[in-house]
Scaffold this active site. Sequence first.
Site, PDB file in Angstrom:
ATOM      1  N   ASP A 175      55.624  16.122 122.295  1.00  0.00           N
ATOM      2  CA  ASP A 175      56.738  17.037 121.993  1.00  0.00           C
ATOM      3  C   ASP A 175      56.280  18.489 122.169  1.00  0.00           C
ATOM      4  OD1 ASP A 175      58.247  14.850 121.410  1.00  0.00           O
ATOM      5  OD2 ASP A 175      58.007  14.982 119.238  1.00  0.00           O
ATOM      6  N   GLU A 200      56.876   5.850 129.886  1.00  0.00           N
ATOM      7  CA  GLU A 200      58.340   5.859 130.024  1.00  0.00           C
ATOM      8  C   GLU A 200      58.832   7.238 130.486  1.00  0.00           C
ATOM      9  OE1 GLU A 200      57.217   4.136 127.120  1.00  0.00           O
ATOM     10  OE2 GLU A 200      58.328   2.236 127.137  1.00  0.00           O
TER      11      GLU A 200
HETATM   12  N1  SAM Z   1      54.263   8.960 125.091  1.00  0.00           N
HETATM   13  C1  SAM Z   1      55.603   8.447 125.364  1.00  0.00           C
HETATM   14  C2  SAM Z   1      55.920   8.622 126.820  1.00  0.00           C
HETATM   15  O1  SAM Z   1      55.205   9.385 127.506  1.00  0.00           O
HETATM   16  O2  SAM Z   1      56.860   7.988 127.298  1.00  0.00           O
HETATM   17  C3  SAM Z   1      56.657   9.104 124.463  1.00  0.00           C
HETATM   18  C4  SAM Z   1      56.830  10.588 124.640  1.00  0.00           C
HETATM   19  S1  SAM Z   1      57.948  11.287 123.450  1.00  0.00           S
HETATM   20  C5  SAM Z   1      58.438  12.793 124.164  1.00  0.00           C
HETATM   21  C6  SAM Z   1      56.869  11.841 122.169  1.00  0.00           C
HETATM   22  C7  SAM Z   1      56.629  10.792 121.103  1.00  0.00           C
HETATM   23  O3  SAM Z   1      55.630  11.261 120.219  1.00  0.00           O
HETATM   24  C8  SAM Z   1      57.863  10.495 120.269  1.00  0.00           C
HETATM   25  O4  SAM Z   1      58.046   9.102 120.190  1.00  0.00           O
HETATM   26  C9  SAM Z   1      57.530  11.107 118.903  1.00  0.00           C
HETATM   27  O5  SAM Z   1      58.139  10.440 117.836  1.00  0.00           O
HETATM   28  C10 SAM Z   1      56.016  10.980 118.874  1.00  0.00           C
HETATM   29  N2  SAM Z   1      55.356  11.997 118.036  1.00  0.00           N
HETATM   30  C11 SAM Z   1      55.569  13.329 118.072  1.00  0.00           C
HETATM   31  N3  SAM Z   1      54.800  13.964 117.176  1.00  0.00           N
HETATM   32  C12 SAM Z   1      54.056  13.000 116.567  1.00  0.00           C
HETATM   33  C13 SAM Z   1      53.082  13.015 115.532  1.00  0.00           C
HETATM   34  N4  SAM Z   1      52.726  14.164 114.932  1.00  0.00           N
HETATM   35  N5  SAM Z   1      52.515  11.860 115.155  1.00  0.00           N
HETATM   36  C14 SAM Z   1      52.890  10.696 115.737  1.00  0.00           C
HETATM   37  N6  SAM Z   1      53.814  10.603 116.713  1.00  0.00           N
HETATM   38  C15 SAM Z   1      54.397  11.736 117.128  1.00  0.00           C
END
Ligand code: SAM
Length: 214
Positions: free
Chosen positions: A119, A195
């Site tokens: 993010d 994804e």
């Molecule tokens: N890595 C995957 C991809 O590339 O398809 C998902 C990308 S998505 C934009 C970011 C993911 O990171 C989300 O599912 C979010 O909930 C998770 N996330 C963000 N900050 C996080 C944190 N501090 N700890 C654990 N998960 C986190």
Amino acid sequence: MRLRNIRGSREVIAESSYVIHEEESRAGTWKEIFGNDHPVYIEIGMGKGKFIMETARRNPQNNYVGIEKYSSVLLRALEKMDQEEQPLKNLYFVRMDAEYITKVFAAGEVSGIYLNFSDPWPKDRHAKRRLTSPEFLRRYDQILIPEGKVEFKTDNRPLFDYSLESVKEAGWKLDAVTFDLHHDDKMNQNNIMTEYEERFSAQGNPIHKMIISR
Ligand code: SAM
């Protein structure tokens, strides 16, 4: 991701044998959890888990832990695990905020960290929440083996540029970098698409990648 409140996801996760619970009491016990002393690699913010599942499938000599903050997203990964022909014995999931990562892994317990399409937290006042901030690099420093690396992919150029600065500020080394992964033969070798990577590269966005170490 917007699927945050799917009803029942917490209950499904609580009962799942793919998920490690009471994670804050697990630091130092990952060898016992996996039943072997293979190196442990983690993905932080794994989303629906495509990348970590394919990585685990291709590398049975390693152990993997997929970390995701939201139950409703983790639920999707659990559904995918159920569809596997052969159970992946070298992969577990943890539902947690990575802010507490040093409570879950002991010093030197992690051999490598994957950050994929993290993010961006575009507002300056939220910079500490970026998974490549100096604050997070300090946490990774505590749990990684000395030669451990962090691999980070994103299509978000401002986040990538910020991360390059953050690497410098934290005193880490840039081992490899590309601004167009899918056209970089060397760095793209054996690349496993996430994804988000599939979605954004289909839209024509170049994918940036860095590999960093201390
Ligand atoms: N890595 C995957 C991809 O590339 O398809 C998902 C990308 S998505 C934009 C970011 C993911 O990171 C989300 O599912 C979010 O909930 C998770 N996330 C963000 N900050 C996080 C944190 N501090 N700890 C654990 N998960 C986190």
